[in-house]
Design a protein around this motif. Structure first.
Motif, PDB file in Angstrom:
ATOM      1  N   ASP A  60       0.806  -1.154  -0.017  1.00 22.91           N
ATOM      2  CA  ASP A  60       0.104   0.085  -0.016  1.00 22.91           C
ATOM      3  C   ASP A  60       0.920   1.300  -0.097  1.00 22.91           C
ATOM      4  OD1 ASP A  60      -1.658   2.131   0.361  1.00 22.91           O
ATOM      5  OD2 ASP A  60      -2.841   1.228   2.131  1.00 22.91           O
ATOM      6  N   ALA A  61       1.178   1.909  -1.100  1.00 23.09           N
ATOM      7  CA  ALA A  61       2.026   2.921  -1.563  1.00 23.09           C
ATOM      8  C   ALA A  61       1.547   4.167  -0.426  1.00 23.09           C
ATOM      9  CB  ALA A  61       2.157   3.488  -2.857  1.00 23.09           C
ATOM     10  N   ASP A  62       0.401   4.414  -0.331  1.00 22.35           N
ATOM     11  CA  ASP A  62      -0.239   5.469   0.290  1.00 22.35           C
ATOM     12  C   ASP A  62       0.070   5.572   1.951  1.00 22.35           C
ATOM     13  OD1 ASP A  62      -1.335   6.675  -1.962  1.00 22.35           O
ATOM     14  OD2 ASP A  62      -3.472   5.883  -1.747  1.00 22.35           O
ATOM     15  N   ALA A  63       0.026   4.118   2.452  1.00 23.78           N
ATOM     16  CA  ALA A  63       0.417   4.123   3.746  1.00 23.78           C
ATOM     17  C   ALA A  63       1.713   4.095   4.061  1.00 23.78           C
ATOM     18  CB  ALA A  63      -0.255   2.599   4.331  1.00 23.78           C
ATOM     19  N   LEU A  64       2.577   3.454   3.133  1.00 22.18           N
ATOM     20  CA  LEU A  64       4.027   3.641   3.043  1.00 22.18           C
ATOM     21  C   LEU A  64       4.213   5.259   3.074  1.00 22.18           C
ATOM     22  CD1 LEU A  64       5.057   0.765   0.560  1.00 22.18           C
ATOM     23  CD2 LEU A  64       5.846   0.995   3.181  1.00 22.18           C
ATOM     24  N   VAL A  65       3.716   6.024   2.311  1.00 20.55           N
ATOM     25  CA  VAL A  65       4.104   7.444   2.113  1.00 20.55           C
ATOM     26  C   VAL A  65       3.895   8.202   3.511  1.00 20.55           C
ATOM     27  CG1 VAL A  65       3.455   9.435   1.156  1.00 20.55           C
ATOM     28  CG2 VAL A  65       4.136   7.738  -0.272  1.00 20.55           C
ATOM     29  N   ARG A  66       2.675   7.837   4.029  1.00 22.68           N
ATOM     30  CA  ARG A  66       2.132   8.476   5.356  1.00 22.68           C
ATOM     31  C   ARG A  66       3.100   8.012   6.263  1.00 22.68           C
ATOM     32  NH1 ARG A  66      -2.733   6.768   3.615  1.00 22.68           N
ATOM     33  NH2 ARG A  66      -2.843   4.817   5.148  1.00 22.68           N
ATOM     34  N   CYS A  67       3.615   6.887   6.518  1.00 27.66           N
ATOM     35  CA  CYS A  67       4.394   6.406   7.397  1.00 27.66           C
ATOM     36  C   CYS A  67       5.930   6.980   7.465  1.00 27.66           C
ATOM     37  CB  CYS A  67       4.733   4.874   7.321  1.00 27.66           C
ATOM     38  SG  CYS A  67       5.595   4.120   8.759  1.00 27.66           S
ATOM     39  N   ARG A  68       6.211   7.187   5.883  1.00 27.89           N
ATOM     40  CA  ARG A  68       7.484   7.813   5.791  1.00 27.89           C
ATOM     41  C   ARG A  68       7.597   9.081   6.166  1.00 27.89           C
ATOM     42  NH1 ARG A  68       8.154  12.382   3.127  1.00 27.89           N
ATOM     43  NH2 ARG A  68       9.951  12.729   2.240  1.00 27.89           N
ATOM     44  N   ASN A  69       6.410   9.741   6.004  1.00 25.04           N
ATOM     45  CA  ASN A  69       6.244  11.274   6.687  1.00 25.04           C
ATOM     46  C   ASN A  69       6.326  11.453   7.846  1.00 25.04           C
ATOM     47  OD1 ASN A  69       5.862  12.140   3.660  1.00 25.04           O
ATOM     48  ND2 ASN A  69       3.630  12.131   3.968  1.00 25.04           N
ATOM     49  N   GLN A  70       5.680  10.564   8.713  1.00 26.08           N
ATOM     50  CA  GLN A  70       5.584  10.689  10.062  1.00 26.08           C
ATOM     51  C   GLN A  70       7.014  10.369  10.816  1.00 26.08           C
ATOM     52  OE1 GLN A  70       3.647  11.868  12.489  1.00 26.08           O
ATOM     53  NE2 GLN A  70       2.670  12.570  10.667  1.00 26.08           N
ATOM     54  N   LEU A  71       7.897   9.131  10.094  1.00 23.74           N
ATOM     55  CA  LEU A  71       9.110   8.941  10.426  1.00 23.74           C
ATOM     56  C   LEU A  71      10.067   9.938  10.207  1.00 23.74           C
ATOM     57  CD1 LEU A  71       9.075   5.322   9.363  1.00 23.74           C
ATOM     58  CD2 LEU A  71       9.496   5.920  11.503  1.00 23.74           C
ATOM     59  N   ARG A  72      10.021  10.540   9.300  1.00 23.53           N
ATOM     60  CA  ARG A  72      10.819  11.648   8.942  1.00 23.53           C
ATOM     61  C   ARG A  72      10.607  12.998   9.899  1.00 23.53           C
ATOM     62  NH1 ARG A  72      14.371  12.403   4.103  1.00 23.53           N
ATOM     63  NH2 ARG A  72      14.503  14.619   5.148  1.00 23.53           N
ATOM     64  N   ALA A  73       9.395  13.308   9.842  1.00 23.80           N
ATOM     65  CA  ALA A  73       8.928  14.432  11.058  1.00 23.80           C
ATOM     66  C   ALA A  73       9.474  14.106  12.412  1.00 23.80           C
ATOM     67  CB  ALA A  73       7.470  14.491  10.897  1.00 23.80           C
ATOM     68  N   TYR A  74       9.293  12.900  12.869  1.00 23.11           N
ATOM     69  CA  TYR A  74       9.903  12.466  14.206  1.00 23.11           C
ATOM     70  C   TYR A  74      11.453  12.508  14.293  1.00 23.11           C
ATOM     71  CZ  TYR A  74       9.820  10.227  18.597  1.00 23.11           C
ATOM     72  OH  TYR A  74       9.863   9.844  19.999  1.00 23.11           O
ATOM     73  N   ILE A  75      12.075  11.936  13.285  1.00 23.12           N
ATOM     74  CA  ILE A  75      13.459  11.998  13.145  1.00 23.12           C
ATOM     75  C   ILE A  75      14.181  13.415  12.929  1.00 23.12           C
ATOM     76  CG2 ILE A  75      15.508  11.450  11.588  1.00 23.12           C
ATOM     77  CD1 ILE A  75      13.926   8.787  10.881  1.00 23.12           C
ATOM     78  N   ASP A  76      13.332  14.478  12.116  1.00 24.81           N
ATOM     79  CA  ASP A  76      13.702  15.703  11.914  1.00 24.81           C
ATOM     80  C   ASP A  76      13.262  16.751  13.328  1.00 24.81           C
ATOM     81  OD1 ASP A  76      14.956  14.842   9.760  1.00 24.81           O
ATOM     82  OD2 ASP A  76      13.294  15.586   8.350  1.00 24.81           O
ATOM     83  N   SER A  77      12.656  16.097  14.166  1.00 21.38           N
ATOM     84  CA  SER A  77      11.974  16.900  15.226  1.00 21.38           C
ATOM     85  C   SER A  77      13.143  17.299  16.236  1.00 21.38           C
ATOM     86  CB  SER A  77      10.807  16.322  15.959  1.00 21.38           C
ATOM     87  OG  SER A  77      11.264  15.138  16.639  1.00 21.38           O
ATOM     88  N   GLY A  78      14.251  16.845  16.347  1.00 20.06           N
ATOM     89  CA  GLY A  78      15.189  16.855  17.406  1.00 20.06           C
ATOM     90  C   GLY A  78      14.645  16.276  18.648  1.00 20.06           C
ATOM     91  N   LEU A  79      13.447  15.370  18.932  1.00 19.03           N
ATOM     92  CA  LEU A  79      13.167  15.054  20.133  1.00 19.03           C
ATOM     93  C   LEU A  79      13.996  13.737  20.414  1.00 19.03           C
ATOM     94  CD1 LEU A  79       9.399  15.364  19.629  1.00 19.03           C
ATOM     95  CD2 LEU A  79      10.644  16.488  21.484  1.00 19.03           C
ATOM     96  N   ILE A  80      14.575  13.004  19.388  1.00 16.72           N
ATOM     97  CA  ILE A  80      15.184  11.861  19.711  1.00 16.72           C
ATOM     98  C   ILE A  80      16.577  11.838  19.323  1.00 16.72           C
ATOM     99  CG2 ILE A  80      13.046  10.326  19.729  1.00 16.72           C
ATOM    100  CD1 ILE A  80      13.505   9.756  16.712  1.00 16.72           C
ATOM    101  N   SER A  81      17.477  10.780  19.791  1.00 17.91           N
ATOM    102  CA  SER A  81      18.737  10.927  19.632  1.00 17.91           C
ATOM    103  C   SER A  81      19.376   9.641  19.867  1.00 17.91           C
ATOM    104  CB  SER A  81      19.913  12.043  20.221  1.00 17.91           C
ATOM    105  OG  SER A  81      19.380  11.523  21.686  1.00 17.91           O
ATOM    106  N   ASP A  82      20.753   9.378  19.596  1.00 15.16           N
ATOM    107  CA  ASP A  82      21.157   7.880  19.730  1.00 15.16           C
ATOM    108  C   ASP A  82      20.490   6.958  19.499  1.00 15.16           C
ATOM    109  OD1 ASP A  82      23.611   9.825  20.773  1.00 15.16           O
ATOM    110  OD2 ASP A  82      22.358   9.958  22.742  1.00 15.16           O
ATOM    111  N   THR A  83      20.584   5.796  20.013  1.00 13.87           N
ATOM    112  CA  THR A  83      19.876   4.513  19.830  1.00 13.87           C
ATOM    113  C   THR A  83      18.600   4.765  19.393  1.00 13.87           C
ATOM    114  OG1 THR A  83      21.218   3.606  21.626  1.00 13.87           O
ATOM    115  CG2 THR A  83      19.523   2.212  20.833  1.00 13.87           C
TER     116      THR A  83
END
Length: 182
Positions: free
Chosen positions: A58-81
């Protein structure tokens, strides 16, 4: 405070600074807000990863998941492991998107960039060569070459990538990239 109630995700850096305050109440509020933001990201990502697991094509679900993962990764809230764990999930999602949408080179760019950041560089040079064939005038290709060669401690490779930029008369825009491919 009013701004933080409406869209706290936009103020993560401010919240981080406030956690260092001498004001116990402010520090508590900022820490609690950051934990709530993280919890919302993790809940959304968890649901989306569940959708992807149920429907891996499901490409749409993958794109939505990608968008959330990118937003979380880029948020600065998480680091390291924890950051690396989410990057691994992003790698899986991007790999599926590259397979399902081979014409969407943006996912190839993201996959390569994410792999370099994960330290997984063993297949990157081949992937970059394929991307260079598809987009020979796109500065993002050479930026990724430089990043890859930097991570693999290859000064000659960096010099080669910079030489190619000059030879092909590729100029960087204000953001540091010149996009030719979609």
């Amino acid at each position: 405070m009013k701004l933080l109630h409406t869209s706290p995700e936009q103020y993560v850096e401010l919240l981080k600074k406030v956690t260092l305050s001498d004001d116990v109440e402010l520090t508590h509020y900022a820490t609690t807000s950051m934990m709530e933001i993280q919890s919302r990201y993790e809940d959304r990502i968890g649901r989306l990863l569940g959708e992807v697991k149920e429907n891996p094509d499901d490409a749409d679900a993958l794109v939505r998941c990608r968008n959330q993962l990118r937003a979380y990764i880029d948020s600065g809230l998480i680091s390291d492991t924890i950051l690396m764990q989410y990057r691994q999930r992003l790698e899986e999602v991007l790999d599926a998107l590259c397979r399902l949408q081979p014409g969407a080179v943006r996912y190839e760019f993201e996959y390569i960039e994410n792999s370099i950041r994960l330290g997984r560089t063993n297949k990157i040079e081949k992937k970059l060569a394929v991307l260079r064939e598809k987009c020979p005038q796109d500065a993002r290709v050479y930026r990724l070459y430089v990043e890859y060669y930097y991570c693999t401690h290859n000064g000659d490779g960096i010099a080669w990538a910079l030489r190619k930029l000059k030879e092909r008369e590729i100029y960087l825009d204000n953001a540091g990239t010149h996009h030719i491919c979609p």
